[in-house]
Design a protein around this motif. Structure first.
Motif, short mmCIF file in Angstrom:
data_model
loop_
_atom_site.label_atom_id
_atom_site.label_comp_id
_atom_site.label_asym_id
_atom_site.label_seq_id
_atom_site.Cartn_x
_atom_site.Cartn_y
_atom_site.Cartn_z
N ASP A 1 0.83 -1.20 0.00
CA ASP A 1 0.00 0.00 0.00
C ASP A 1 0.87 1.26 0.00
OD1 ASP A 1 -1.97 1.91 0.40
OD2 ASP A 1 -2.23 1.45 2.52
N ALA B 1 1.19 7.31 -5.12
CA ALA B 1 1.30 5.96 -5.68
C ALA B 1 2.32 5.93 -6.81
CB ALA B 1 -0.06 5.51 -6.19
N PHE C 1 0.63 2.16 -10.67
CA PHE C 1 -0.14 1.61 -9.57
C PHE C 1 -1.39 0.89 -10.05
CE2 PHE C 1 -3.55 2.32 -6.35
CZ PHE C 1 -3.04 1.51 -5.35
N ARG C 2 -2.11 1.50 -10.98
CA ARG C 2 -3.36 0.89 -11.45
C ARG C 2 -3.14 -0.31 -12.36
NH1 ARG C 2 -8.16 3.44 -10.53
NH2 ARG C 2 -7.99 5.36 -9.33
N TYR D 1 -1.27 -5.67 -7.14
CA TYR D 1 -1.90 -5.25 -5.89
C TYR D 1 -3.21 -4.53 -6.18
CZ TYR D 1 -2.84 -2.17 -1.89
OH TYR D 1 -3.45 -1.49 -0.87
N PHE D 2 -3.18 -3.63 -7.18
CA PHE D 2 -4.40 -2.90 -7.52
C PHE D 2 -5.45 -3.84 -8.11
CE2 PHE D 2 -7.17 -0.65 -10.44
CZ PHE D 2 -7.58 0.44 -9.67
N ARG D 3 -5.03 -4.68 -9.06
CA ARG D 3 -6.00 -5.55 -9.74
C ARG D 3 -6.59 -6.60 -8.81
NH1 ARG D 3 -2.28 -5.26 -14.42
NH2 ARG D 3 -1.27 -7.15 -13.68
N TYR E 1 -7.00 -3.86 -4.48
CA TYR E 1 -7.57 -2.52 -4.37
C TYR E 1 -8.82 -2.34 -5.23
CZ TYR E 1 -7.49 2.42 -3.18
OH TYR E 1 -7.82 3.66 -2.68
N LYS E 2 -8.81 -2.89 -6.43
CA LYS E 2 -9.96 -2.75 -7.32
C LYS E 2 -11.20 -3.39 -6.72
CE LYS E 2 -11.28 -3.28 -12.18
NZ LYS E 2 -10.82 -3.78 -13.51
N GLY F 1 3.94 -1.37 -7.98
CA GLY F 1 3.37 -0.70 -9.14
C GLY F 1 4.33 0.22 -9.88
#
Length: 288
Positions: A86, A107, A111-112, A116-118, A121-122, A222
Motif C-alpha cells: 500500500d 502511488a 499503480f493501477r 496489488y491494484f488488480r 484494491y480494485k 506498481g
C-alpha cells in the motif's frame, strides 16, 4: 441569515461546529463517525477508515464507517498481507509522521496496472482516497483515510485544497484521540509481535539477492521499468535484467504469479486460515 453569509464564513461555521463535536467525541466509540460527519460538512466523503502502523507489524484497524461486507473486503483482507504494498504504508515506512496526502499523488506510476491494484484494491470499490497521517503515540503512526466509492466523482482541486487546510486539525484530533487510548488499542501482545510480517524483506531471501528483492518489491508496488530505473539510479536495461532473473529464479513468468507467490509466503508467515484477495487460500502447516 446563515445562508446569506460569504462562503468562507459558512466554512468557518462548519469547522467550528465540527471541532466542538470532535472534542466531545474524544475517547468515545462515536469518534470515527463524528470525524466522517466533520469532513462531510466541508466536502463530500462516503466513508472513513483508520489504520495504525508500527514498523513491519501487521497494521491495526482503529476504526471505520463501513458496512460488514465492505469491512471484510477492505479492512480484514488488507491486514492479511496486501498492506505491505500500500502506498500509505510505504509513506509511513519512509518516515512520514504527519500530513495530508492523496493516494493518486503518492502511488507509483503504474499503480493501477499493479497486481496489488488488480487483485486487492480494485475489489474494494474505492475510487478516491485522501489520507491524514498522524502520530498515535507509543511508536504508532496512524492514517485516517477519507474516501469515495468509484460511483462518486473524483475530488475537485478546491476540495483537495480544503482537505489540505483541514489536515493539521484532523491530525491533531486523531492523534489526541488514539494516543489517549493507545494502551488498550494499539499495544500488540508478545505473540502478535512475534508474528510480525516483514515479508518484503524476507520473501525469497535464500533465492534472490538484496537488489533483486528490492526490484521485486517495487514491481509489486506498481513501479514501471522507467520508474524503477529513476528511483534506483540504474538503466532500464539493467532493471529488465534483474526482473528477468527474479522471474527465472522463482520459476514464474508473470506479475500475477509473483503476487500469488508473495501472498502464499505472507500466509505461511502469518499462520491461521482464511481467504486472501483474489481467492488465494491460506494454508496451515501440516501437523507433525
Amino acid at each position: 441569515m446563515t445562508g446569506q453569509l460569504p462562503r468562507r464564513h459558512l466554512l468557518l461555521d462548519s469547522f467550528s461546529r465540527s471541532a466542538a463535536e470532535l472534542t466531545q467525541a474524544l475517547e468515545t466509540a462515536g469518534f470515527v463517525p463524528t470525524l466522517l460527519g466533520a469532513v462531510q460538512r466541508i466536502v463530500h466523503a462516503d466513508f472513513v477508515m483508520v489504520f495504525g502502523y508500527r514498523g513491519s507489524d501487521q497494521p491495526q484497524l482503529l476504526g471505520d464507517t463501513l458496512d460488514r461486507e465492505r469491512h471484510r473486503v477492505i479492512a480484514e483482507d488488507y491486514i492479511n498481507g496486501p498492506y505491505l504494498l500500500d502506498p500509505f504504508y510505504q509513506l509511513v515506512e519512509d518516515g512520514r509522521r504527519e500530513g495530508c496526502f492523496r493516494l493518486h499523488d503518492i502511488a507509483p506510476d503504474r499503480f493501477r496496472q499493479s497486481e496489488y491494484f488488480r487483485t486487492h484494491y480494485k475489489r474494494t470499490g474505492i475510487g478516491e482516497e485522501v489520507g491524514f497521517v498522524f502520530d498515535a503515540g507509543r511508536g504508532v503512526t496512524g492514517v485516517a483515510s477519507v474516501a469515495r466509492w468509484t460511483s462518486s466523482p473524483a475530488f475537485a482541486r478546491d476540495e483537495l485544497d480544503l482537505l489540505q487546510t483541514l489536515g493539521p486539525a484532523i491530525g491533531a484530533f486523531c492523534g489526541r484521540h488514539w494516543s489517549r487510548i493507545s494502551r488498550a488499542v494499539l499495544v500488540s501482545d508478545e505473540a502478535a509481535r512475534a508474528n510480525a510480517v516483514s515479508a518484503l524483506e524476507d520473501f525469497a531471501g535464500g533465492i534472490l539477492s538484496a537488489r533483486e528483492r528490492q526490484i521485486m518489491t517495487m514491481i509489486l508496488q506498481g513501479h514501471s521499468t522507467q520508474s524503477l530505473a529513476h528511483h534506483l539510479d540504474i538503466s532500464p536495461g539493467t532493471v529488465k535484467i534483474h526482473r528477468k532473473n527474479v522471474y527465472r529464479k522463482l520459476n514464474i513468468s508473470t506479475q500475477a504469479e509473483l503476487f500469488a507467490a508473495y501472498l502464499a509466503f505472507v500466509q505461511v508467515r502469518g499462520g491461521g486460515a482464511g481467504l486472501f484477495p483474489g481467492g488465494y487460500t491460506k494454508q496451515r502447516p501440516s501437523p507433525r
